[in-house]
Design a protein around this motif. Structure first.
Motif, PDB file in Angstrom:
ATOM      1  N   MET A 144       0.814  -1.213   0.000  1.00 42.91           N
ATOM      2  CA  MET A 144       0.000   0.000   0.000  1.00 42.91           C
ATOM      3  C   MET A 144       0.850   1.267   0.000  1.00 42.91           C
ATOM      4  O   MET A 144       0.389   2.347  -0.363  1.00 42.91           O
ATOM      5  N   LEU A 145       2.123   1.140   0.412  1.00 47.34           N
ATOM      6  CA  LEU A 145       3.044   2.287   0.434  1.00 47.34           C
ATOM      7  C   LEU A 145       3.848   2.383  -0.852  1.00 47.34           C
ATOM      8  O   LEU A 145       4.597   3.342  -1.046  1.00 47.34           O
ATOM      9  N   PHE A 146       3.687   1.404  -1.732  1.00 46.00           N
ATOM     10  CA  PHE A 146       4.570   1.277  -2.886  1.00 46.00           C
ATOM     11  C   PHE A 146       4.403   2.405  -3.905  1.00 46.00           C
ATOM     12  O   PHE A 146       5.376   2.854  -4.517  1.00 46.00           O
ATOM     13  N   GLY A 147       3.179   2.883  -4.116  1.00 50.85           N
ATOM     14  CA  GLY A 147       2.942   3.946  -5.091  1.00 50.85           C
ATOM     15  C   GLY A 147       3.679   5.218  -4.728  1.00 50.85           C
ATOM     16  O   GLY A 147       4.359   5.830  -5.562  1.00 50.85           O
ATOM     17  N   PHE A 148       3.564   5.634  -3.465  1.00 46.90           N
ATOM     18  CA  PHE A 148       4.239   6.836  -2.975  1.00 46.90           C
ATOM     19  C   PHE A 148       5.751   6.708  -3.147  1.00 46.90           C
ATOM     20  O   PHE A 148       6.417   7.617  -3.649  1.00 46.90           O
ATOM     21  N   TYR A 149       6.289   5.565  -2.757  1.00 50.17           N
ATOM     22  CA  TYR A 149       7.734   5.319  -2.861  1.00 50.17           C
ATOM     23  C   TYR A 149       8.200   5.357  -4.318  1.00 50.17           C
ATOM     24  O   TYR A 149       9.215   5.979  -4.648  1.00 50.17           O
ATOM     25  N   THR A 150       7.434   4.724  -5.211  1.00 50.09           N
ATOM     26  CA  THR A 150       7.851   4.597  -6.605  1.00 50.09           C
ATOM     27  C   THR A 150       7.789   5.925  -7.347  1.00 50.09           C
ATOM     28  O   THR A 150       8.636   6.209  -8.198  1.00 50.09           O
ATOM     29  N   VAL A 151       6.793   6.738  -7.044  1.00 50.32           N
ATOM     30  CA  VAL A 151       6.698   8.057  -7.692  1.00 50.32           C
ATOM     31  C   VAL A 151       7.976   8.851  -7.450  1.00 50.32           C
ATOM     32  O   VAL A 151       8.569   9.412  -8.381  1.00 50.32           O
ATOM     33  N   TYR A 152       8.426   8.880  -6.197  1.00 54.32           N
ATOM     34  CA  TYR A 152       9.601   9.696  -5.891  1.00 54.32           C
ATOM     35  C   TYR A 152      10.909   9.051  -6.337  1.00 54.32           C
ATOM     36  O   TYR A 152      11.825   9.747  -6.793  1.00 54.32           O
ATOM     37  N   SER A 153      11.033   7.728  -6.234  1.00 53.46           N
ATOM     38  CA  SER A 153      12.268   7.088  -6.703  1.00 53.46           C
ATOM     39  C   SER A 153      12.411   7.271  -8.213  1.00 53.46           C
ATOM     40  O   SER A 153      13.532   7.427  -8.724  1.00 53.46           O
ATOM     41  N   SER A 154      11.288   7.295  -8.945  1.00 57.05           N
ATOM     42  CA  SER A 154      11.317   7.523 -10.389  1.00 57.05           C
ATOM     43  C   SER A 154      11.482   9.003 -10.710  1.00 57.05           C
ATOM     44  O   SER A 154      12.115   9.362 -11.704  1.00 57.05           O
ATOM     45  N   LEU A 155      10.894   9.864  -9.884  1.00 52.15           N
ATOM     46  CA  LEU A 155      10.949  11.308 -10.120  1.00 52.15           C
ATOM     47  C   LEU A 155      12.381  11.825 -10.081  1.00 52.15           C
ATOM     48  O   LEU A 155      12.789  12.624 -10.930  1.00 52.15           O
ATOM     49  N   PHE A 156      13.156  11.389  -9.093  1.00 52.38           N
ATOM     50  CA  PHE A 156      14.546  11.826  -9.007  1.00 52.38           C
ATOM     51  C   PHE A 156      15.296  11.507 -10.300  1.00 52.38           C
ATOM     52  O   PHE A 156      16.064  12.329 -10.811  1.00 52.38           O
ATOM     53  N   LEU A 157      15.058  10.315 -10.846  1.00 55.16           N
ATOM     54  CA  LEU A 157      15.733   9.920 -12.077  1.00 55.16           C
ATOM     55  C   LEU A 157      15.222  10.731 -13.260  1.00 55.16           C
ATOM     56  O   LEU A 157      16.007  11.115 -14.139  1.00 55.16           O
ATOM     57  N   ALA A 158      13.928  11.005 -13.305  1.00 50.50           N
ATOM     58  CA  ALA A 158      13.351  11.785 -14.403  1.00 50.50           C
ATOM     59  C   ALA A 158      13.924  13.199 -14.433  1.00 50.50           C
ATOM     60  O   ALA A 158      14.060  13.809 -15.501  1.00 50.50           O
ATOM     61  N   LEU A 159      14.271  13.737 -13.277  1.00 49.57           N
ATOM     62  CA  LEU A 159      14.799  15.097 -13.181  1.00 49.57           C
ATOM     63  C   LEU A 159      16.315  15.140 -13.353  1.00 49.57           C
ATOM     64  O   LEU A 159      16.920  16.211 -13.286  1.00 49.57           O
ATOM     65  N   GLY A 160      16.924  13.984 -13.552  1.00 48.40           N
ATOM     66  CA  GLY A 160      18.367  13.940 -13.748  1.00 48.40           C
ATOM     67  C   GLY A 160      19.157  13.937 -12.456  1.00 48.40           C
ATOM     68  O   GLY A 160      20.377  14.138 -12.461  1.00 48.40           O
ATOM     69  N   LYS A 161      18.479  13.712 -11.327  1.00 48.27           N
ATOM     70  CA  LYS A 161      19.142  13.691 -10.018  1.00 48.27           C
ATOM     71  C   LYS A 161      19.528  12.244  -9.695  1.00 48.27           C
ATOM     72  O   LYS A 161      18.857  11.548  -8.936  1.00 48.27           O
ATOM     73  N   GLY A 162      20.636  11.810 -10.309  1.00 44.79           N
ATOM     74  CA  GLY A 162      21.025  10.405 -10.246  1.00 44.79           C
ATOM     75  C   GLY A 162      21.381   9.901  -8.866  1.00 44.79           C
ATOM     76  O   GLY A 162      21.016   8.792  -8.493  1.00 44.79           O
ATOM     77  N   LEU A 163      22.105  10.705  -8.076  1.00 50.62           N
ATOM     78  CA  LEU A 163      22.538  10.250  -6.751  1.00 50.62           C
ATOM     79  C   LEU A 163      21.344  10.010  -5.841  1.00 50.62           C
ATOM     80  O   LEU A 163      21.244   8.965  -5.177  1.00 50.62           O
ATOM     81  N   GLU A 164      20.427  10.979  -5.798  1.00 46.42           N
ATOM     82  CA  GLU A 164      19.229  10.831  -4.961  1.00 46.42           C
ATOM     83  C   GLU A 164      18.387   9.652  -5.436  1.00 46.42           C
ATOM     84  O   GLU A 164      17.858   8.876  -4.626  1.00 46.42           O
ATOM     85  N   GLY A 165      18.258   9.523  -6.773  1.00 45.07           N
ATOM     86  CA  GLY A 165      17.507   8.399  -7.322  1.00 45.07           C
ATOM     87  C   GLY A 165      18.148   7.075  -6.978  1.00 45.07           C
ATOM     88  O   GLY A 165      17.464   6.088  -6.708  1.00 45.07           O
ATOM     89  N   PHE A 166      19.486   7.051  -6.993  1.00 48.13           N
ATOM     90  CA  PHE A 166      20.218   5.836  -6.645  1.00 48.13           C
ATOM     91  C   PHE A 166      19.961   5.445  -5.191  1.00 48.13           C
ATOM     92  O   PHE A 166      19.667   4.289  -4.883  1.00 48.13           O
ATOM     93  N   ILE A 167      20.061   6.409  -4.283  1.00 48.42           N
ATOM     94  CA  ILE A 167      19.884   6.135  -2.857  1.00 48.42           C
ATOM     95  C   ILE A 167      18.476   5.614  -2.578  1.00 48.42           C
ATOM     96  O   ILE A 167      18.295   4.592  -1.906  1.00 48.42           O
ATOM     97  N   LEU A 168      17.477   6.320  -3.121  1.00 48.98           N
ATOM     98  CA  LEU A 168      16.101   5.916  -2.842  1.00 48.98           C
ATOM     99  C   LEU A 168      15.761   4.602  -3.538  1.00 48.98           C
ATOM    100  O   LEU A 168      15.117   3.722  -2.961  1.00 48.98           O
ATOM    101  N   GLY A 169      16.230   4.429  -4.775  1.00 46.86           N
ATOM    102  CA  GLY A 169      15.970   3.192  -5.503  1.00 46.86           C
ATOM    103  C   GLY A 169      16.608   1.982  -4.843  1.00 46.86           C
ATOM    104  O   GLY A 169      16.112   0.867  -4.951  1.00 46.86           O
ATOM    105  N   ALA A 170      17.740   2.226  -4.137  1.00 48.79           N
ATOM    106  CA  ALA A 170      18.462   1.125  -3.489  1.00 48.79           C
ATOM    107  C   ALA A 170      17.900   0.772  -2.121  1.00 48.79           C
ATOM    108  O   ALA A 170      18.292  -0.234  -1.527  1.00 48.79           O
ATOM    109  N   CYS A 171      16.972   1.579  -1.630  1.00 51.79           N
ATOM    110  CA  CYS A 171      16.455   1.365  -0.267  1.00 51.79           C
ATOM    111  C   CYS A 171      15.656   0.082  -0.135  1.00 51.79           C
ATOM    112  O   CYS A 171      15.966  -0.782   0.679  1.00 51.79           O
ATOM    113  N   ARG A 172      14.633  -0.062  -0.946  1.00 52.17           N
ATOM    114  CA  ARG A 172      13.621  -1.097  -0.740  1.00 52.17           C
ATOM    115  C   ARG A 172      14.196  -2.510  -0.783  1.00 52.17           C
ATOM    116  O   ARG A 172      13.836  -3.362   0.034  1.00 52.17           O
TER     117      ARG A 172
END
Length: 465
Positions: free
Chosen positions: A378-406
């Motif tokens: 049930m928390l997955f949608g919120f998590y995925t929007v932001y982990s994908s958003l960082f990458l869409a904006l070109g913020k690779g480090l933040e996207g990497f950290i959040l994507g590597a969490c789960r």
């Protein structure tokens, strides 16, 4: 040209609900069908026996690596392409698309050759038991050899979605998946080919998807031409592709690692349990992974439609449109995840029993795991929007950290520690616990992101004035 302009209008000016539906629903349906045919494979193979079901379960991490290779260049290029199109740099976008496609194919061929050369040791590393190994080798040889189609399809899915052609992507994935579902019972049961038949059916389905993508290119419906001469390995291009692609690849590798760790922790149970019980745990958790992935892949599919809109809006400095797309995506994906999670909580035994010929231990294990995953997804949608958003904006480090969490930062220490403390329950509940922790981390990272975007917006307004 008219079709190309309509795609750009969809990304840049269409109302957000309309744009998200037009971009997100086709990719969501495509991913849903992909998840369904994974389930169909498991359904028919599960009817053959627990060891056969275990064979496709232990091979599943390899499929995640294959997808990761496609995403390394596909998602990396897709994010950059959307931002380039938002800035009006169509020529550079074409060069990035060609560079990504041919680089990914070359890397894919190298991976396939290396994997086939060391297949048995790799399968042992993945947690394959002696009773599962013969079936795993039969399945994996064909599956890996045909994975070049899958790598191509994943790259094309991301690249053409970045230009707004989500419907073509959906049709390509849909046609391949439907053919696979038709061929599965024929090859597995009618022709009595077992797990070999399942692998052949998957290969033919993936090949059909490749044909659809190639037709789209050859009929010149894409704004990209994918010519070898357009490949440009400039420092800027590779930096932008890899800073998004590498985190995405790492995410897929961590997904594979999580499954490997589950299988190895199940193998560790052989000290106190029978090999039949261990096979039931591996097969049961493999079935759970495929069931839960149906919901998660549908969310990923929808977010694939959100990503180019976010990237295009950010590239065009349209912060109002960007924020609206974020809010709408969080709302819609969370509602879906809540409904999907509720189904898993209410009907776990009914669902998991479809993937075995009568192994009640598998059902018991899968039922408990499905119910726990029902709450956490049930928390997955919120998590995925932001982990994908960082990458869409070109913020690779933040996207990497959040994507590597789960399935990395949070999951690995839990799965390594918890089973030694509470036994089988540690295997069943490791992922839901990691999901909860990841969602909490997402909240803090999201707050910082919006503060950063607001600063950028104010600075942009000041410079324009």
């Amino acid at each position: 040209m008219k079709g190309h302009n309509k795609k750009m209008e969809l990304l840049g000016s269409a109302p957000i609900p309309k744009a998200l539906l037009a971009m997100g629903i086709p990719t969501m349906i495509g991913m849903m069908i992909s998840a369904i045919y994974n389930l169909v494979d498991a359904y028919f193979v599960g009817g053959l026996g627990t060891s056969q079901m275990g064979a496709i379960s232990v091979t599943y991490p390899l499929s995640q690596v294959i997808v990761g290779l496609g995403l390394l260049f596909g998602n990396g290029a897709g994010s950059y392409i959307s931002r380039l199109l938002g800035r009006g740099n169509n020529d550079d976008a074409k060069k990035v698309a060609s560079t990504a496609l041919y680089s990914g194919l070359l890397l894919g061929i190298i991976f396939i050759i290396g994997t086939l050369a060391f297949l048995e040791p790799i399968l042992k590393f993945l947690g394959t038991t002696e009773s599962i190994m013969p079936y795993a080798i039969k399945y994996a040889r064909i599956f890996i050899a045909a994975s070049i189609f899958n790598i191509f399809n994943v790259m094309m899915n991301n690249i053409i979605t970045s230009e707004g052609a989500a419907k073509i992507s959906m049709f390509a994935m849909l046609s391949g998946a439907l053919l696979n579902m038709i061929l599965d019972p024929i090859f597995i049961n009618v022709l009595n080919m077992g797990v070999t038949g399942a692998a052949i059916a998957s290969a033919i389905g993936q090949a059909l998807s490749t044909v659809v993508f190639l037709s789209y290119i050859l009929m010149k419906k894409s704004i990209f031409t994918f010519k070898i001469k357009d490949c440009c390995y400039s420092k800027e291009n590779m930096k932008e592709i890899l800073k998004i692609g590498v985190p995405t690849l790492v995410f897929q590798l961590l997904t594979s690692l999580s499954i490997i760790l589950i299988n190895n922790q199940a193998n560790a149970l052989s000290v106190t349990h029978t090999k039949e019980y261990v096979d039931s745990v591996i097969a049961g958790m493999g079935a759970v992974t495929r069931i839960v992935s149906m919901g998660s892949l549908m969310v990923f599919g929808f977010i694939k439609g959100f990503q180019p809109i976010a990237g295009y809006s950010y590239g065009a400095k349209n912060f109002k449109r960007l924020n609206e797309s974020i809010k709408t995506s969080i709302l819609w994906s969370t509602v879906f995840c809540a409904l999907f999670g509720l189904i898993l909580i209410l009907f776990p035994a009914t669902i998991i029993s479809k993937f075995t010929a009568g192994d009640m231990e598998l059902v018991r294990i899968g039922q408990a795991s499905l119910r726990a995953n029902g709450f956490s997804i049930m928390l997955f949608g919120f998590y995925t929007v932001y982990s994908s958003l960082f990458l869409a904006l070109g913020k690779g480090l933040e996207g990497f950290i959040l994507g590597a969490c789960r399935q990395g930062i949070c999951f690995v220490p839990i799965i390594l520690l918890l089973p030694s403390l509470v036994g089988i329950s540690g295997i069943l509940y490791a992922q839901p616990i990691a999901d909860l922790i990841s969602a909490i981390i997402t909240v803090f990272m999201a707050i910082n992101l919006h503060k950063s975007l607001e600063k950028e917006r104010l600075s942009y307004i000041k410079n324009v004035e």
